[in-house]
Design a protein around this motif. Structure first.
Motif, mmCIF file in Angstrom:
data_model
loop_
_atom_site.group_PDB
_atom_site.id
_atom_site.type_symbol
_atom_site.label_atom_id
_atom_site.label_comp_id
_atom_site.label_asym_id
_atom_site.label_seq_id
_atom_site.Cartn_x
_atom_site.Cartn_y
_atom_site.Cartn_z
ATOM 1 N N ARG A 1 21.751 50.189 15.714
ATOM 2 C CA ARG A 1 20.479 49.617 16.161
ATOM 3 C C ARG A 1 19.723 49.096 14.945
ATOM 4 N N PHE B 1 21.728 48.891 23.590
ATOM 5 C CA PHE B 1 22.153 50.067 24.360
ATOM 6 C C PHE B 1 23.455 49.852 25.121
ATOM 7 N N THR C 1 18.079 47.870 33.571
ATOM 8 C CA THR C 1 16.904 47.047 33.315
ATOM 9 C C THR C 1 17.244 45.922 32.343
ATOM 10 N N GLY C 2 18.004 46.237 31.306
ATOM 11 C CA GLY C 2 18.423 45.221 30.345
ATOM 12 C C GLY C 2 19.314 44.167 30.979
ATOM 13 N N SER D 1 22.918 53.237 32.839
ATOM 14 C CA SER D 1 21.689 54.035 32.837
ATOM 15 C C SER D 1 20.548 53.133 33.311
ATOM 16 N N HIS D 2 19.402 53.738 33.542
ATOM 17 C CA HIS D 2 18.228 52.965 33.957
ATOM 18 C C HIS D 2 17.895 51.902 32.913
ATOM 19 N N GLU D 3 17.942 52.266 31.649
ATOM 20 C CA GLU D 3 17.642 51.324 30.557
ATOM 21 C C GLU D 3 18.655 50.175 30.531
ATOM 22 N N GLN D 4 19.917 50.487 30.727
ATOM 23 C CA GLN D 4 20.955 49.455 30.726
ATOM 24 C C GLN D 4 20.814 48.535 31.937
ATOM 25 N N ASP E 1 18.113 42.816 21.558
ATOM 26 C CA ASP E 1 17.440 43.667 22.538
ATOM 27 C C ASP E 1 18.398 44.472 23.403
ATOM 28 N N LEU E 2 19.667 44.189 23.335
ATOM 29 C CA LEU E 2 20.640 44.847 24.213
ATOM 30 C C LEU E 2 21.511 45.841 23.457
#
Length: 108
Positions: free
Chosen positions: A47, A56, A9-10, A4-7, A53-54
């Motif tokens: 969570r 996800f 970015t991470g 995903s976009h969030e992953q 921070d990772l």
């Protein structure tokens, strides 16, 4: 991996973190691997503050990331150390040195 976009970015943040450890902090391979372990600790759990921070990423994705980093960053680590920390000579080439006479090629 269809992140995903969030992953994504991470992942890019993680890669940037590891490269900064190498280039700016002059971390050894062993120290940088320890930092990776600390950063990825808690993946796959709920969570919380311990999950880091990772949170996800799932465990399978974390394994794939580690495999990728092993091949792309950790195996050629000495090369990256050389690139980041070895001074290079500045090469200045004048315009005259680059000039090539192409007249014989045109008339042939």
């Amino acid at each position: 991996m269809n992140f995903s976009h969030e992953q994504l970015t991470g992942f890019m943040g993680l890669l940037n973190f590891l490269l900064e450890n190498l280039s700016d902090k002059h971390m050894t391979l062993g120290d940088n691997i320890k930092e990776l372990g600390r950063t990825m600790a808690g993946i796959g759990g709920t969570r919380s503050e311990e999950s880091g921070d990772l949170f996800f990423f799932n465990v399978e994705q974390a394994k794939a990331i580690i495999d990728y980093l092993k091949i792309s960053l950790f195996q050629p680590y000495k090369l990256y150390e050389y690139l980041f920390h070895t001074p290079r000579e500045e090469c200045v080439i004048s315009k005259e040195q680059l000039r090539v006479d192409i007249t014989p090629l045109i008339t042939a």
